[in-house]
Design an enzyme around this catalytic site. Structure first.
Site, PDB file in Angstrom:
ATOM      1  N   ASP A 166       1.147  -1.152   0.191  1.00 34.61           N
ATOM      2  CA  ASP A 166      -0.004  -0.149  -0.261  1.00 34.61           C
ATOM      3  C   ASP A 166       1.241   0.834  -0.400  1.00 34.61           C
ATOM      4  O   ASP A 166       1.776   1.688   1.124  1.00 34.61           O
ATOM      5  CB  ASP A 166      -1.011   0.161   1.298  1.00 34.61           C
ATOM      6  CG  ASP A 166      -1.992  -1.170   1.816  1.00 34.61           C
ATOM      7  OD1 ASP A 166      -1.806  -1.873   0.237  1.00 34.61           O
ATOM      8  OD2 ASP A 166      -3.424  -0.834   1.905  1.00 34.61           O
ATOM      9  N   LYS A 229      -6.912   3.734  -3.267  1.00 35.27           N
ATOM     10  CA  LYS A 229      -7.926   4.152  -2.323  1.00 35.27           C
ATOM     11  C   LYS A 229      -8.005   4.231  -1.280  1.00 35.27           C
ATOM     12  O   LYS A 229      -6.574   5.331  -1.683  1.00 35.27           O
ATOM     13  CB  LYS A 229      -6.136   2.711  -1.729  1.00 35.27           C
ATOM     14  CG  LYS A 229      -6.618   2.653   0.222  1.00 35.27           C
ATOM     15  CD  LYS A 229      -5.403   1.587   1.416  1.00 35.27           C
ATOM     16  CE  LYS A 229      -5.377   2.028   2.544  1.00 35.27           C
ATOM     17  NZ  LYS A 229      -4.426   1.287   3.009  1.00 35.27           N
ATOM     18  N   LYS A 265     -10.348   0.406  -2.995  1.00 33.89           N
ATOM     19  CA  LYS A 265     -10.161  -0.390  -0.946  1.00 33.89           C
ATOM     20  C   LYS A 265     -10.222   0.985  -0.378  1.00 33.89           C
ATOM     21  O   LYS A 265      -9.533   2.310  -0.136  1.00 33.89           O
ATOM     22  CB  LYS A 265      -8.524  -0.189  -0.933  1.00 33.89           C
ATOM     23  CG  LYS A 265      -9.005  -1.109   0.489  1.00 33.89           C
ATOM     24  CD  LYS A 265      -7.321  -1.528   0.771  1.00 33.89           C
ATOM     25  CE  LYS A 265      -6.941  -1.703   2.698  1.00 33.89           C
ATOM     26  NZ  LYS A 265      -5.592  -1.333   3.116  1.00 33.89           N
TER      27      LYS A 265
END
Lengths: 329, 295
Positions: A166, A229, A265
């Protein structure tokens, strides 16, 4: 078990692909700016209205049971605190392996999300369970470090065995219009990831406008992100329904444009089953059912799992459950 | 020209706020002689659920206050009750079909009951706790602690004296309460919630739900986050089987305070009698600590 197939992409590949998408011979900041600013603007009132309307669906009984199990399977169970210890990460992994000791049919979350130095610990604790280990990298959460440091951070986590990375984008560069820098950074991190799955954190709470969210989504997908995300969870507001709506539209349109499917996400601030179900409804309505799997949609959350377990117990036993029946994280 | 009546529609009292019932329902409350008095919210199982969340949230704060402070707060409740005695007397008279004189006596007794429990808060530990003699060089101390979140089915007929007589002993020792009021006589309980909101009782310590007892009692008895339940209000409630409620309560080993029984049938106790410590004792847990003596 989540199956995520990721192909290794070099930064040159990604630049070449971006030239094709943009229809230019050389990828410049000017070309990126024209393309991103040529995207249709977001109707703020319409977007918020649609997000609110999708949040009013009533999901009950068997549908609710399905939604709860699906949501549990989509969680990236997260601990990202300065005070994290090896013991804390191990106990979180134990919880991922057996989310509810009272009911062995409870599904497992998709992944454990930790800082890079905890990857080896999490990997050892999870063994061959199939639960992925995601690591935040690139000077999370601020992203303020030199590119060399960001790449070293990424490689370190990948070498320790992280299945997913991430990364955070450089919001400073993005907001000052230096899109090429952001593109190159994402592309280079993607290359450093190798076969690990790359999630690009846009930190929508710092992007100010919905138009910027749409641009950042397209830029992240263009530069090779496997997932987009919303947030680090360290900035308020974190994930919101309207922002996720824009991102879901972006991944849907991106697949139509390029044939490449990208995941979404939302992370941060999703605490209740009710919230989670609103997101699932939105995924189905906006992006389509192709995204309703842990491969393409994840929740970045920690306390959400406990609430889902309480609701699951309520459906199983018929009586309201309480905090005595889930772990204290 | 005569003035229009102001017809009230009362709401619930949950977490220090006055929400409508989640179900959106209300019902007509009538006097003992069948005249319309007001509309009350008809609480549902989800209101019970929300009330339990509020009570759980308030528990740490309320049980953490000093017993002395809880006594002051209860005394403050009595003061505010006293200030609204005329309204209570009217509501008790119309709900229970009493004369003005008898209703006033009930309000007096209710206020005195709160003051009585206010005095008890910092004496519970002396009476129910002990320094136990043990064969060894240890201090061995037993002290009562609150049980936690207590569900209360309030008495069906004694709408004020009975109500305060079941709430006050529960909160005196530091528990928080979810109260299901008398189904047919809820108005004094509604006014009591206005009293609680304007005295120093923190939001969530007492949550008051006007509802049909049979509809919500099972959910309260089965709720895993409720630590004890007082079944006093099953006496005279339609369609409520107290033994079934006790069986539901066993799901998480709740403390159960049984109704008063006469030949196996629940009846309302005599609320004017000396309450004693029974109700305080029913909702405390004894913690015993061993501590080495310095030699």
């Amino acid at each position: 078990m989540v199956t995520v197939s990721t192909t290794t992409r070099t930064a040159q590949d990604l630049t070449a692909q971006a030239r094709d998408v943009l229809g230019v011979s050389r990828l410049t900041n000017h070309a990126l700016t024209s393309w991103l600013h040529g995207l249709p603007g977001v109707d703020q009132v319409g977007c918020e209205g649609r997000a609110a309307a999708l949040g009013t669906r009533s999901v009950k009984t068997t549908s609710k049971a399905w939604a709860i199990d699906t949501a549990i399977g989509m969680i990236d169970l997260t601990t990202l605190e300065g005070s994290d210890t090896v013991g804390k990460v191990r106990s979180l992994c134990a919880k991922a392996l057996v989310p509810d000791p009272l009911d062995p049919t409870t599904p497992r979350p998709a992944a454990i999300c930790v800082y890079g130095d905890m990857v080896a610990t999490a990997k050892a604790a999870l063994g061959d369970s199939g639960i992925h280990v995601a690591a935040v990298a690139t000077a999370f959460p601020s992203g303020r470090a030199s590119m060399a440091v960001k790449l070293a951070d990424t490689r370190d986590a990948v070498e320790a065995g992280a299945d997913e990375i991430d990364m955070v984008i450089d919001r400073g560069a993005f907001l000052s219009g230096d899109y090429l820098t952001v593109f190159n950074q994402i592309a280079e991190v993607k290359q450093a990831c190798g076969t690990a799955h790359l999630k690009v954190i846009m930190e929508t709470g710092e992007l100010v406008t919905y138009d910027n969210v749409r641009r950042a989504s397209y830029l992240s997908m263009l530069a090779g992100g496997d997932f987009i995300k919303t947030s680090t969870g360290k900035v308020q507001p974190a994930a919101t329904l309207p922002v996720t709506l824009i991102m879901l539209e972006a991944v849907r349109d991106w697949r139509d444009l390029t044939g490449i499917q990208v995941g979404v996400k939302p992370a941060g601030g999703i605490k209740t089953t009710k919230d989670a179900i609103k997101y699932l409804v939105m995924v189905s309505e906006v992006a389509g059912d192709d995204w309703l799997s842990p491969e393409w949609f994840r929740f970045g959350a920690s306390s959400l799992l406990n609430d889902l377990l309480l609701q699951r117990q309520k459906l199983t036993t018929g009586a309201y459950s309480g905090a005595d029946y889930v772990t204290i994280d | 020209m005569s003035r229009l009546d102001v017809r009230k529609t009362y709401k619930l009292y949950i977490g220090g706020k006055f929400p409508r019932s989640e179900s959106g329902r209300s019902y007509e409350v009538v006097s003992a002689t069948g005249e319309f008095l007001a509309n009350a919210a008809m609480g549902s199982r989800k209101d019970v659920r929300d009330a339990v969340v509020a009570a759980r949230g308030a528990l740490a704060g309320w049980s953490g206050t000093t017993a002395y402070n809880r006594g002051q707060v209860l005394y403050r409740v009595a003061e505010v009750l006293e200030g609204r005695r005329a309204q209570f007397a009217l509501e008790v008279a119309s709900s229970e079909g009493l004369s003005a004189r008898a209703a006033n006596a009930v309000v007096d007794a209710a206020i005195d009951r709160v003051v009585w429990y206010a005095g008890w808060t910092d004496k519970i530990a002396q009476v129910l706790g002990n320094l136990n003699p043990v064969a060894g060089p240890f201090f061995n101390v037993s002290a009562p602690e609150p049980t936690g979140v207590v569900g209360i089915l309030a008495p069906q007929s004694s709408s004020l004296l009975g109500l305060v007589s079941v709430i006050a002993p529960v909160i005196a020792s530091g528990n928080t309460a979810v109260v299901v009021t008398s189904a047919s006589r809820p108005l004094p309980a509604v006014t009591l919630s206005e009293v609680l909101a304007t005295s120093d009782v923190p939001g969530g310590v007492v949550n008051i739900i006007t509802a049909q007892t049979a509809e919500v009692a099972t959910w309260l008895a089965a709720h895993r986050d409720v630590n004890a339940i007082d079944l006093t209000g099953v006496a005279g409630a339609d369609g409520v089987d107290w033994a079934a409620l006790e069986a539901e309560a066993a799901g998480n080993l709740k403390r159960v305070h049984r109704p008063t029984l006469l030949d196996g049938v629940p009846v309302e106790p005599d609320w004017t009698a000396d309450p004693g410590l029974t109700r305080i004792r029913a909702f405390v847990e004894t913690k015993t600590v061993w501590h080495p003596k310095g030699l």
